[in-house]
Motif scaffolding. Structure first.
Motif, short mmCIF file in Angstrom:
data_model
loop_
_atom_site.label_atom_id
_atom_site.label_comp_id
_atom_site.label_asym_id
_atom_site.label_seq_id
_atom_site.Cartn_x
_atom_site.Cartn_y
_atom_site.Cartn_z
N LEU A 205 52.25 45.19 39.29
CA LEU A 205 52.48 45.05 40.73
C LEU A 205 53.70 44.20 41.04
CD1 LEU A 205 48.80 44.57 41.90
CD2 LEU A 205 50.22 46.59 42.28
N GLY A 206 54.18 43.43 40.08
CA GLY A 206 55.37 42.61 40.28
C GLY A 206 55.18 41.61 41.41
N ASP A 207 56.18 41.52 42.30
CA ASP A 207 56.15 40.56 43.40
C ASP A 207 55.10 40.89 44.45
OD1 ASP A 207 58.12 39.02 42.28
OD2 ASP A 207 59.74 39.91 43.47
N TRP A 208 54.55 42.09 44.40
CA TRP A 208 53.48 42.43 45.35
C TRP A 208 52.21 41.64 45.05
CZ3 TRP A 208 54.30 48.34 44.32
CH2 TRP A 208 55.55 48.72 44.84
N TRP A 209 52.10 41.13 43.83
CA TRP A 209 50.96 40.31 43.46
C TRP A 209 51.46 38.90 43.16
CZ3 TRP A 209 45.84 40.22 43.67
CH2 TRP A 209 45.15 39.28 42.91
N ARG A 210 51.16 37.97 44.02
CA ARG A 210 51.55 36.57 43.80
C ARG A 210 50.59 35.66 44.55
NH1 ARG A 210 55.28 38.65 47.45
NH2 ARG A 210 55.53 37.45 49.40
N ASP A 211 50.40 34.48 43.99
CA ASP A 211 49.50 33.48 44.58
C ASP A 211 48.08 34.02 44.75
OD1 ASP A 211 51.70 31.71 44.83
OD2 ASP A 211 52.24 32.65 46.73
N GLY A 212 47.69 34.93 43.85
CA GLY A 212 46.34 35.46 43.93
C GLY A 212 46.08 36.38 45.09
N LYS A 213 47.16 36.99 45.63
CA LYS A 213 47.03 37.87 46.78
C LYS A 213 47.87 39.14 46.58
CE LYS A 213 46.77 33.86 49.89
NZ LYS A 213 47.37 33.20 51.08
N LEU A 214 47.42 40.24 47.16
CA LEU A 214 48.20 41.47 47.20
C LEU A 214 49.02 41.47 48.47
CD1 LEU A 214 48.82 44.33 46.03
CD2 LEU A 214 47.00 45.17 47.56
N HIS A 215 50.34 41.47 48.33
CA HIS A 215 51.23 41.41 49.49
C HIS A 215 51.72 42.81 49.86
CE1 HIS A 215 51.53 36.97 49.66
NE2 HIS A 215 51.25 37.07 48.38
N ARG A 216 50.80 43.60 50.38
CA ARG A 216 51.10 44.94 50.89
C ARG A 216 50.23 45.20 52.10
NH1 ARG A 216 55.75 45.88 49.47
NH2 ARG A 216 55.56 48.08 50.00
N LYS A 217 50.67 46.14 52.93
CA LYS A 217 49.84 46.56 54.05
C LYS A 217 48.67 47.39 53.54
CE LYS A 217 53.29 46.73 57.78
NZ LYS A 217 53.95 47.61 58.76
N LEU A 218 47.51 47.14 54.11
CA LEU A 218 46.35 47.97 53.82
C LEU A 218 46.25 49.02 54.92
CD1 LEU A 218 44.10 48.42 51.85
CD2 LEU A 218 42.67 46.85 53.15
N MET A 219 46.51 50.26 54.55
CA MET A 219 46.60 51.36 55.51
C MET A 219 45.23 51.99 55.70
SD MET A 219 50.01 51.15 55.52
CE MET A 219 50.78 52.65 56.15
N VAL A 220 44.82 52.16 56.95
CA VAL A 220 43.55 52.80 57.27
C VAL A 220 43.77 53.83 58.37
CG1 VAL A 220 41.16 52.47 58.02
CG2 VAL A 220 42.33 50.66 56.74
N ASP A 221 43.36 55.06 58.11
CA ASP A 221 43.35 56.11 59.12
C ASP A 221 41.91 56.51 59.39
OD1 ASP A 221 46.10 56.09 59.20
OD2 ASP A 221 46.36 58.13 58.44
N LEU A 222 41.60 56.79 60.62
CA LEU A 222 40.27 57.27 61.01
C LEU A 222 40.45 58.58 61.77
CD1 LEU A 222 37.23 56.87 61.21
CD2 LEU A 222 37.61 55.42 63.22
N ASN A 223 39.89 59.63 61.20
CA ASN A 223 40.01 60.98 61.78
C ASN A 223 41.47 61.36 62.03
OD1 ASN A 223 37.21 61.47 61.79
ND2 ASN A 223 36.97 60.39 63.72
#
Length: 334
Positions: A205-223
Motif C-alpha cells: 500500500l506504500g504511503d496509503w498505509w501510515r500511522d496505522g491508518k489507511l489513507h484513502r477514501k472509502l467509496m460507498v454507493d447505494l442503489n
C-alpha cells in the motif's frame, strides 16, 4: 502483494492476485489456504511475494481473476473483533437517542467480538428474513494479524499486521437496542459480514498505509447512487495499532485474527455532523448515521434501512481510480 481465496470448500483456495486485479496464480503449492499462510507467515510470505513478482512479470501460468468467484479472503476466521475507531460516529448515534457519551470513549476503544465461523463472499447476497429488523450496511477498513502476544504495545501490534482490506459489517439496527438493553452485547443483531475480494500487505500500500491508518477514501454507493466518500485516514481516533493492542490487553491473539475499524465517519469541514454528498459533504458509511443526523435536525429519520433488491457497493481507489481491494457488491436478498 494481493491475496484472495477462490470459492472452494469451507476455507477457499489461496491465490496471488496481480496489482490490477486482472490475473491470479494458484498458490496451493505454498499454502492451500490463507489461514495456512498466516500460520507460518515469516517463512511462507517470502515464497508468496516471489510468486506475486512472477505473476506481474507473466512468467508463470495465470488465469483471469473474477471477483464473482472469490470468497472472502478468509472465508472463516478464528476471531473477528470489530472496534469503533471513529468516535464521531458513536457520538452522533448517541446524540440522536439523547444518550450522554462517556468521556472514556475518547481514550478507551469500544470493541465487540463478532461471529467468524462463516463470512459472506464479496458478491454474495445479504440474507434478510425480515425487513423490520432494520438491515444496514457498515463500510469499514479491516486488518488481519499474525500472532500477537498478550499485553502487546501499539508498536508491537502494528508490526503484527499482515494484511489490510475492507468489510461490509452488516447490522440489524432494530434488534440492537433490545440486545444491548440486556447488558450482554450483540449477537442476533450482527449477522455474517462480507469482506473485499482481496487483502493487501501493508508494504504494497506504500504511503496509503501510515500511522496505522489507511489513507484513502472509502467509496460507498447505494442503489447506484453515491452515498459515502469518507476519508478513512481522517477523524480516526484510534489507529489500528491501538485497536489491536486493545484487543490483546488481556489475551493473546492468534494468527488470522481480523480487527475492524468500525464505521468510517468524517465530520463536516466546520466541525459539525457530516453532510450528504448532494449537499457538498462526504456522505456516510452506514444508513444509521444519516438517520441520526435527520433525527437531530428534523426530529425523525427519513432514509429507510435496506430492503430486498437494494444494492450496496463498497470499494477504495488508487490514484488512477482503480479499486485497490476489489469491490464488495451485494444485493439484499430475502
Amino acid at each position: 502483494m494481493k491475496l484472495a481465496s477462490l470459492k472452494h470448500g469451507r476455507d477457499g483456495k489461496l491465490v496471488v492476485v496481480s496489482n490490477d486485479l486482472a490475473w491470479c496464480a494458484d498458490a496451493g503449492h505454498i499454502a492451500p489456504t490463507l489461514q495456512a499462510a498466516l500460520d507460518d507467515w515469516d517463512r511462507l510470505s517470502v515464497d508468496l511475494e516471489n510468486l506475486s513478482t512472477d505473476l506481474e512479470h507473466e512468467v508463470i501460468p495465470r488465469e483471469r481473476f473474477h471477483e464473482h468467484d472469490a470468497a472472502s479472503p478468509l472465508p472463516r476466521a478464528y476471531q473477528w473483533a470489530d472496534g469503533s475507531a471513529y468516535v464521531n460516529h458513536v457520538a452522533l448515534v448517541r446524540q440522536a437517542r439523547g444518550a450522554e457519551m462517556p468521556e472514556s470513549f475518547w481514550h478507551d476503544p469500544l470493541m465487540y467480538q463478532g461471529g467468524s465461523d462463516g463470512f459472506l463472499g464479496p458478491r454474495d447476497a445479504i440474507p434478510l428474513a425480515d425487513e423490520s429488523w432494520g438491515c444496514d450496511l457498515e463500510a469499514e477498513v479491516v486488518v488481519v494479524t499474525g500472532d500477537v502476544p498478550m499485553g502487546a504495545s501499539r508498536e508491537e501490534a502494528l508490526a503484527a499486521i499482515r494484511l489490510v482490506g475492507l468489510t461490509n459489517d452488516v447490522s440489524l439496527r432494530n434488534l440492537i437496542p433490545g440486545e444491548l438493553g440486556k447488558g450482554f452485547g450483540f449477537f442476533q443483531s450482527k449477522p455474517a459480514s462480507a469482506f473485499s475480494p482481496v487483502f493487501v500487505t501493508p508494504e504494497a500500500l506504500g504511503d496509503w498505509w501510515r500511522d496505522g491508518k489507511l489513507h484513502r477514501k472509502l467509496m460507498v454507493d447505494l442503489n447506484g447512487q453515491p452515498f459515502g466518500r469518507a476519508e478513512a485516514g481522517e477523524d480516526m481516533t484510534f489507529d489500528f495499532g491501538m485497536l489491536v493492542a486493545h484487543a490483546a490487553k488481556t489475551r493473546a491473539l492468534g494468527a488470522g485474527t481480523i480487527v475492524g475499524s468500525g464505521t468510517v465517519s468524517n465530520r463536516d469541514a466546520d466541525g459539525g455532523p457530516g453532510k450528504p454528498i448532494a449537499q457538498g459533504g462526504v456522505g456516510y458509511s452506514c444508513i444509521a448515521e444519516v438517520r441520526t443526523i435527520e433525527t437531530i435536525g428534523g426530529g425523525k429519520p427519513v432514509t429507510p434501512f435496506l430492503k430486498a433488491g437494494d444494492t450496496v457497493r463498497i470499494w477504495a481507489e488508487d490514484d488512477r481510480h482503480h479499486p485497490i481491494f476489489g469491490v464488495i457488491e451485494q444485493v439484499v436478498g430475502e
